[in-house]
Design an enzyme around this catalytic site. Structure first.
Site, PDB file in Angstrom:
ATOM      1  N   LYS A   1       0.781  -1.566  -0.200  1.00 14.15           N
ATOM      2  CA  LYS A   1      -0.206   0.094  -0.075  1.00 14.15           C
ATOM      3  C   LYS A   1       0.818   1.079   0.297  1.00 14.15           C
ATOM      4  CE  LYS A   1      -3.902  -2.250  -0.375  1.00 14.15           C
ATOM      5  NZ  LYS A   1      -3.855  -3.834   0.671  1.00 14.15           N
TER       6      LYS A   1
HETATM    7  C1  LIG Z   1      -9.551  -3.946  -0.810  1.00 18.11           C
HETATM    8  C2  LIG Z   1      -9.299  -4.299   0.537  1.00 18.11           C
HETATM    9  N1  LIG Z   1      -9.579  -4.120   1.803  1.00 18.11           N
HETATM   10  C3  LIG Z   1      -9.340  -4.932   2.813  1.00 18.11           C
HETATM   11  C4  LIG Z   1      -7.807  -5.317   2.748  1.00 18.11           C
HETATM   12  C5  LIG Z   1      -7.752  -5.908   3.968  1.00 18.11           C
HETATM   13  O1  LIG Z   1      -6.590  -5.454   4.763  1.00 18.11           O
HETATM   14  P1  LIG Z   1      -4.898  -6.219   5.545  1.00 18.11           P
HETATM   15  O2  LIG Z   1      -4.593  -6.815   4.174  1.00 18.11           O
HETATM   16  O3  LIG Z   1      -4.792  -4.911   5.887  1.00 18.11           O
HETATM   17  O4  LIG Z   1      -6.100  -6.716   6.107  1.00 18.11           O
HETATM   18  C6  LIG Z   1      -7.173  -5.483   1.506  1.00 18.11           C
HETATM   19  C7  LIG Z   1      -5.655  -5.786   1.699  1.00 18.11           C
HETATM   20  O5  LIG Z   1      -5.166  -6.059   0.432  1.00 18.11           O
HETATM   21  C8  LIG Z   1      -7.782  -5.243   0.406  1.00 18.11           C
HETATM   22  O6  LIG Z   1      -7.245  -4.545  -1.027  1.00 18.11           O
END
Ligand SMILES: Cc1ncc(COP(=O)(O)O)c(C=O)c1O
Length: 405
Positions: free
Chosen positions: A204
């Site tokens: 990210k």
């Molecule tokens: C659209 C979206 N929502 C939620 C998440 C979940 O985030 P995390 O990996 O920080 O738990 C991601 C992770 O890539 C994502 O791309």
């Protein structure tokens, strides 16, 4: 003597034994860590606070100010942040929440964590973001929340969704895991929806290793989010130490979803480079879009009027009608050229868990499914060199040129 003009010979694809465009694999995304970031983390290791200490509040305050939100509450991941936001929105057993199939499963899963039912609505064909008309068609008296996703970093149709949700007494939880730094009608994402969720995973715009954040204007949501991430307890350990207090109360059923001071120090340091990082991503996106303009086999992502995407991803769609290959063949050919392409996303309703539990089947969300058959994410991260970008362009031209009808 005039030399004969030789026809231009096409280079053989690496998948057919030719020399790959690159010697080493270029990933689709990766973090960048500076000496300053490392120093910030090392400094925390020498203090008394490794978990919720001063760095947590520092990151939350700086983050809220940066996006233009009143409150920012950190979590141990974007997924935990989604869980917290769904809880704060009051989702419960009999409720439904509408979301997009064109996302990572975590967006829909957070609804299931609370025993509620995710309901998918199809996406608009240009941005692949939730189509407000499809959302409207799926609203029932049980709908309590709408979860738009800013796919690839392009803000969702926030005004229409927020208006629609307000009319039906629903809360909007925007999943902006892709969209830190994106702008919608001159406002930064994070300052618009009832709650906005971010992820700090290493691919990210800003990373804390694992981590996430929820921003909101509402003090009641912020208070619930803080309790939810800390076992449902009404005060944190540092506050109790400061007040010379031992007493605390557990007032709701929460989790340990706290982000550590170590992680927050990294996030605070990374935040200082966010503007530069976004400019670089925007530069790369413009270069790609210009380079693929005349390539009939490739459809570049769009940018609607009034938005400034954050370009977490650069997902091209293949114009399969102009190609002799399908997505899997193009994908393999690009990988063989050492371009670390990826696919975002397998529509969530087509995952076995969702099919088995809810009976979803192919054909129910035609726009998302058609896009899925064509999508390929090209490498996109702020640390890419100009040469990396040119390698991607060369490989796409070589592969698409080979498979052109
Ligand atoms: C659209 C979206 N929502 C939620 C998440 C979940 O985030 P995390 O990996 O920080 O738990 C991601 C992770 O890539 C994502 O791309």
């Amino acid at each position: 003597m005039t030399l004969p003009v030789l026809p231009t010979t096409r280079e053989a694809l690496a998948i057919h034994g030719g020399t790959p465009v690159r010697k080493t694999l270029l990933p689709y995304g990766r973090q960048s860590i500076t000496e300053e970031d490392i120093q910030a983390v090392v400094n925390v290791l020498r203090t008394d606070w490794l978990t919720t200490g001063p760095k947590v509040a520092e990151l939350e305050e700086a983050f809220a100010a940066w996006v233009g939100a009143k409150h920012a509450v950190s979590f141990s991941s974007g997924t935990a942040a989604l869980h917290g936001a769904a809880f704060a929105a009051g989702l419960k057993l009999s409720d439904e929440a509408i979301t997009t199939p064109m996302t990572f499963a975590a967006t829909a899963n957070c609804v299931l964590y609370l025993g509620a039912t995710p309901v998918f609505a199809d996406v608009s064909s240009d941005t692949l973001n939730l189509d407000p008309q499809q959302v409207a068609a799926h609203i029932t008296p049980r709908t309590r929340a709408v979860l738009p996703v800013d796919y690839a970093g392009h803000p969702a149709d926030l005004e229409s969704i927020q208006e629609l949700a307000a009319r039906h007494g629903c809360i909007v939880i925007e999943d902006a895991s892709h969209a830190l730094g994106a702008e919608y009608k001159s406002c930064r994402v994070g300052s618009i929806a009832d709650m906005t969720v971010f992820s700090f995973h290493p691919v990210k715009h800003l990373t804390t290793g694992e981590g996430g954040m929820v921003t909101t204007k509402r003090a009641d949501f912020a208070e619930t989010l803080r309790r939810f991430r800390n076992h449902g307890i009404s005060s944190d350990a540092r506050q109790r130490q400061r007040d010379g207090q031992w007493h605390y109360e557990m007032v709701l059923l929460g989790f340990n979803y706290r982000l550590t001071d170590i992680a927050c120090a990294l996030g605070r340091s990374q935040l200082q480079r966010l503007e530069a990082n976004l400019s670089r991503r925007r530069e790369i996106a413009s270069r790609y879009t210009a380079a693929f303009r005349d390539l009939e086999g490739v459809i570049s992502p769009v940018m609607r009027v009034g938005v400034k995407p954050a370009w977490h991803l650069y997902p091209i769609r293949l114009n399969l009608e102009k190609l002799t290959a399908d997505r899997a063949q193009v994908f393999r050919a690009l990988r063989a050229e050492n371009i670390g392409v990826n696919v975002h996303y397998i529509p969530v309703h087509l995952h076995p868990y969702y099919r088995d539990r809810f009976g979803y089947r192919a054909g129910q969300y035609p726009v998302a499914e058609d896009a899925y058959a064509r999508l390929i994410s090209l490498p996109m991260f702020h640390g890419m060199s100009d040469q990396d970008v040119e390698d991607v362009i060369t490989a796409v031209h070589r592969v698409i040129g080979h498979f052109a009808r």
